[in-house]
Design a protein around this motif. Sequence first.
Motif, PDB file in Angstrom:
ATOM      1  N   THR A 351       0.848  -1.207   0.000  1.00 19.73           N
ATOM      2  CA  THR A 351       0.000   0.000   0.000  1.00 19.73           C
ATOM      3  C   THR A 351       0.874   1.245   0.000  1.00 19.73           C
ATOM      4  OG1 THR A 351      -0.086   0.257   2.407  1.00 19.73           O
ATOM      5  CG2 THR A 351      -1.678  -1.276   1.410  1.00 19.73           C
ATOM      6  N   ASN A 352       0.222   2.403   0.025  1.00 23.81           N
ATOM      7  CA  ASN A 352       0.934   3.682   0.082  1.00 23.81           C
ATOM      8  C   ASN A 352       1.287   4.112   1.508  1.00 23.81           C
ATOM      9  OD1 ASN A 352       0.873   4.191  -2.725  1.00 23.81           O
ATOM     10  ND2 ASN A 352      -1.214   5.020  -2.604  1.00 23.81           N
ATOM     11  N   ASP A 353       0.905   3.333   2.503  1.00 22.31           N
ATOM     12  CA  ASP A 353       1.050   3.773   3.900  1.00 22.31           C
ATOM     13  C   ASP A 353       2.480   4.185   4.231  1.00 22.31           C
ATOM     14  OD1 ASP A 353      -1.614   3.345   4.297  1.00 22.31           O
ATOM     15  OD2 ASP A 353      -1.378   1.387   5.282  1.00 22.31           O
ATOM     16  N   CYS A 354       3.451   3.358   3.881  1.00 23.32           N
ATOM     17  CA  CYS A 354       4.854   3.664   4.215  1.00 23.32           C
ATOM     18  C   CYS A 354       5.305   4.955   3.544  1.00 23.32           C
ATOM     19  CB  CYS A 354       5.744   2.496   3.821  1.00 23.32           C
ATOM     20  SG  CYS A 354       7.509   2.805   4.056  1.00 23.32           S
ATOM     21  N   TYR A 355       4.897   5.151   2.280  1.00 17.92           N
ATOM     22  CA  TYR A 355       5.292   6.378   1.569  1.00 17.92           C
ATOM     23  C   TYR A 355       4.791   7.616   2.305  1.00 17.92           C
ATOM     24  CZ  TYR A 355       5.769   3.005  -2.305  1.00 17.92           C
ATOM     25  OH  TYR A 355       6.110   1.933  -3.085  1.00 17.92           O
ATOM     26  N   LEU A 356       3.560   7.542   2.776  1.00 19.31           N
ATOM     27  CA  LEU A 356       2.941   8.710   3.409  1.00 19.31           C
ATOM     28  C   LEU A 356       3.467   8.947   4.818  1.00 19.31           C
ATOM     29  CD1 LEU A 356      -0.741   8.059   2.230  1.00 19.31           C
ATOM     30  CD2 LEU A 356       0.993   9.546   1.170  1.00 19.31           C
ATOM     31  N   GLU A 357       4.111   7.928   5.399  1.00 16.89           N
ATOM     32  CA  GLU A 357       4.634   8.063   6.763  1.00 16.89           C
ATOM     33  C   GLU A 357       6.094   8.513   6.796  1.00 16.89           C
ATOM     34  OE1 GLU A 357       3.975   4.184   8.284  1.00 16.89           O
ATOM     35  OE2 GLU A 357       1.784   4.428   8.475  1.00 16.89           O
ATOM     36  N   ARG A 358       6.718   8.681   5.648  1.00 19.88           N
ATOM     37  CA  ARG A 358       8.125   9.102   5.641  1.00 19.88           C
ATOM     38  C   ARG A 358       8.255  10.543   6.137  1.00 19.88           C
ATOM     39  NH1 ARG A 358      11.100   8.258   0.192  1.00 19.88           N
ATOM     40  NH2 ARG A 358       9.608   9.899  -0.364  1.00 19.88           N
ATOM     41  N   GLU A 359       9.426  10.843   6.664  1.00 20.18           N
ATOM     42  CA  GLU A 359       9.698  12.200   7.130  1.00 20.18           C
ATOM     43  C   GLU A 359       9.702  13.156   5.940  1.00 20.18           C
ATOM     44  OE1 GLU A 359      10.106  13.396  10.175  1.00 20.18           O
ATOM     45  OE2 GLU A 359       9.728  11.434  11.081  1.00 20.18           O
ATOM     46  N   PRO A 360       9.235  14.403   6.128  1.00 17.96           N
ATOM     47  CA  PRO A 360       9.288  15.392   5.041  1.00 17.96           C
ATOM     48  C   PRO A 360      10.724  15.577   4.548  1.00 17.96           C
ATOM     49  CG  PRO A 360       7.929  16.184   6.846  1.00 17.96           C
ATOM     50  CD  PRO A 360       8.590  14.938   7.349  1.00 17.96           C
ATOM     51  N   GLY A 361      10.863  15.666   3.225  1.00 16.63           N
ATOM     52  CA  GLY A 361      12.174  15.855   2.622  1.00 16.63           C
ATOM     53  C   GLY A 361      12.951  14.581   2.393  1.00 16.63           C
ATOM     54  N   THR A 362      12.377  13.441   2.742  1.00 14.01           N
ATOM     55  CA  THR A 362      13.067  12.162   2.519  1.00 14.01           C
ATOM     56  C   THR A 362      13.271  11.931   1.016  1.00 14.01           C
ATOM     57  OG1 THR A 362      12.104  11.205   4.516  1.00 14.01           O
ATOM     58  CG2 THR A 362      12.971   9.671   2.871  1.00 14.01           C
ATOM     59  N   GLN A 363      14.473  11.490   0.681  1.00  8.61           N
ATOM     60  CA  GLN A 363      14.809  11.179  -0.712  1.00  8.61           C
ATOM     61  C   GLN A 363      14.857   9.661  -0.921  1.00  8.61           C
ATOM     62  OE1 GLN A 363      15.226  13.571  -3.143  1.00  8.61           O
ATOM     63  NE2 GLN A 363      14.547  14.989  -1.532  1.00  8.61           N
ATOM     64  N   PRO A 364      14.423   9.169  -2.068  1.00 13.34           N
ATOM     65  CA  PRO A 364      13.863   9.911  -3.207  1.00 13.34           C
ATOM     66  C   PRO A 364      12.448  10.380  -2.935  1.00 13.34           C
ATOM     67  CG  PRO A 364      13.840   7.553  -3.644  1.00 13.34           C
ATOM     68  CD  PRO A 364      14.572   7.713  -2.357  1.00 13.34           C
ATOM     69  N   PRO A 365      12.035  11.466  -3.605  1.00 11.08           N
ATOM     70  CA  PRO A 365      10.703  12.023  -3.355  1.00 11.08           C
ATOM     71  C   PRO A 365       9.620  11.195  -4.036  1.00 11.08           C
ATOM     72  CG  PRO A 365      11.769  13.222  -5.120  1.00 11.08           C
ATOM     73  CD  PRO A 365      12.781  12.233  -4.616  1.00 11.08           C
ATOM     74  N   LEU A 366       8.378  11.466  -3.692  1.00 12.08           N
ATOM     75  CA  LEU A 366       7.250  10.894  -4.416  1.00 12.08           C
ATOM     76  C   LEU A 366       7.076  11.656  -5.729  1.00 12.08           C
ATOM     77  CD1 LEU A 366       4.639  10.509  -1.525  1.00 12.08           C
ATOM     78  CD2 LEU A 366       6.244   8.799  -2.394  1.00 12.08           C
ATOM     79  N   CYS A 367       6.645  10.964  -6.758  1.00 13.91           N
ATOM     80  CA  CYS A 367       6.417  11.613  -8.053  1.00 13.91           C
ATOM     81  C   CYS A 367       5.243  12.585  -7.953  1.00 13.91           C
ATOM     82  CB  CYS A 367       6.118  10.570  -9.128  1.00 13.91           C
ATOM     83  SG  CYS A 367       7.466   9.409  -9.456  1.00 13.91           S
ATOM     84  N   ASN A 368       5.285  13.615  -8.781  1.00 10.22           N
ATOM     85  CA  ASN A 368       4.184  14.572  -8.824  1.00 10.22           C
ATOM     86  C   ASN A 368       2.897  13.879  -9.246  1.00 10.22           C
ATOM     87  OD1 ASN A 368       5.883  16.720  -8.124  1.00 10.22           O
ATOM     88  ND2 ASN A 368       6.422  17.106 -10.274  1.00 10.22           N
ATOM     89  N   SER A 369       1.792  14.389  -8.767  1.00 10.78           N
ATOM     90  CA  SER A 369       0.500  13.763  -9.063  1.00 10.78           C
ATOM     91  C   SER A 369       0.152  13.827 -10.535  1.00 10.78           C
ATOM     92  CB  SER A 369      -0.603  14.449  -8.240  1.00 10.78           C
ATOM     93  OG  SER A 369      -0.642  15.840  -8.530  1.00 10.78           O
ATOM     94  N   ASP A 370       0.724  14.799 -11.277  1.00  8.40           N
ATOM     95  CA  ASP A 370       0.424  14.908 -12.711  1.00  8.40           C
ATOM     96  C   ASP A 370       1.393  14.098 -13.574  1.00  8.40           C
ATOM     97  OD1 ASP A 370       2.646  16.429 -12.248  1.00  8.40           O
ATOM     98  OD2 ASP A 370       1.975  18.187 -13.378  1.00  8.40           O
ATOM     99  N   SER A 371       2.308  13.374 -12.955  1.00  4.78           N
ATOM    100  CA  SER A 371       3.248  12.532 -13.705  1.00  4.78           C
ATOM    101  C   SER A 371       2.558  11.212 -14.054  1.00  4.78           C
ATOM    102  CB  SER A 371       4.495  12.258 -12.861  1.00  4.78           C
ATOM    103  OG  SER A 371       5.372  11.375 -13.541  1.00  4.78           O
TER     104      SER A 371
END
Length: 603
Positions: A351-371
């Motif tokens: 799921t997306n849960d882990c992505y959304l729980e990462r600290e702000p500024g964590t690299q690599p970033p999430l892709c833009n919603s329009d990508s």
Amino acid sequence: MRGRTEGGNKKKPVIVLLCVAAVVLVSVYLFFGSSSHAIEYGRKLGLGGDATEKEDASTSFYVDDDANGFTPRSFPVCDDRHSELIPCLDRNLIYQMRLKLDLSLMEHYERHCPPPERRFNCLIPPPPGYKVPIKWPNSRDEVWKVNIPHTHLAHEKSDQNWMVVKGDKINFPGGGTHFHYGADKYIASMANMLNFPNNILNNEGRLRTFLDVGCGVASFGGYLLASDIMTMSLAPNDVHQNQIQFALERGIPAYLGVLGTKRLPYPSRSFELAHCSRCRIDWLQRDGILLLELDRVLRPGGYFAYSSPEAYAQDEEDLRIWREMSALVERMCWTIAAKRNQTVIWQKPMTNDCYLEREPGTQPPLCNSDSDPDAVYGVNMEACITQYSDHDHKTKGSGLSPWPARLTSPPPRLADFGYSTDMFEKDTETWKQRVDAYWDLLSPAIQSDTVRNIMDMKANMGSFAAALNDKDVWVMNVVPEDGPNTLKLIYDRGLMGAVHSWCEAFSTYPRTYDLLHAWDIISDIKKRGCSAEDLLLEMDRILRPSGFILIRDTQSVVDLVKKYLKALHWEAVDTKATSDSDTVILIVQKKLWLTSESLRDLE
């Protein structure tokens, strides 16, 4: 032999007799001994890159026709040095056009297609002595040496059992860089690491589509077929030249490609497992962009099996790479599913849960919603993490049925195109009936093992390939880049393919497919202003001698193709009208022909 005339006159009668005898023997062989009835094609054309040479050379190969403009009399034959030409992966073209490419990013292994004025308008000759390929399943383990006369890999990889030269054949013991003693044992070991039932890697049908990066001669993918696993074996035309050509000659699905700067020609969430066995890829470069490309094409919960010294070696450099790679995949939310000896298997989150729980500024970033993660043809890779759709996030996975039910179950991503379940089921049934009709027309000319490698040039939802599931074949499903990107539906059905533009050459070697299915594709490229003649020459390039083409198109297109039959050395097998308005089926077969030079080599 200049200056060596002494004694020459005494030898002339003997030489003449030997030459005459050789010509007679070759003629008898070609007429009686060859099951393929090879014919001679004498003209050759060597192109050096000057566009005017092409135009001047081709003018004598047409005759005027007042009614139709012109009729092709014949095409010239390319020089022998072009017998393995891949127009969009041609190193000579890169040199001639002085393209400024970054070798460190593998741009020289990516597609660079010739402009129209530099395209070859000649027929690709088979190598001297070419034989109809060995039939599947025997071809998995052996091929004719004359068909791919390159044995350097047998010497370079002699300690790894990639391939062995034995007389007039090349044998494939099933070894690889990491699995010297056989891919079958290596595959069973991976299944055991993941605790899959009976040590079978398909996990009762839950794993079906694999990607093997840096695949060598594709023994990994070849041995997975016994477990109902379809593997896209991927490798560039690099220092291990002809590895993909060997794979396709063996009857194993494969594609010429590289992890460089462009996205792979596959949509997001296509594969259950990606594999790299000492594939010599720097996964840490450019902020992990290549690993992020694998992440894009892996399904929720998908695996990355990595067999490499970094996973086990204790020297300082390998330990550094392991630490940095482990930190990268952890930030990507991958976890270790299993690690044993020289292999580690990571798993993506469900799921997306882990992505959304990462600290702000964590690299690599999430892709833009329009990508758009499914836009792939000529699109640059992005160093970002592709999130799952709302559907995949809520269902905690792709929601796909196990194989083989997956083949005929409506894919969850149908809704992306506004397609209904009813449309999908009707399409599946329609193509089942059409394939049955095709095989009725072909049946006098083919046996159960005549065809192995098939390409559907306009695959839509993959129903043509689905209808062939009861036959011992595999299908490369090609989805044109200018239409709906239905390739993700094809992968969701447990099939495979690639996005492509038929205004350009396909990324494969000459003589690699036994059957091409061309449904409206000639009409389509004509509407785009591309050359139908160029497409016919490309179809001839990738089709094996004695192979077949199923053309389903308008009457005018069929009439056009018939004008080219003699020039291409194709033979009409059957023509049939259909119940669809103005749609005609034309079945043609490519003849096996030999050049004058090939005949002289045989003599």
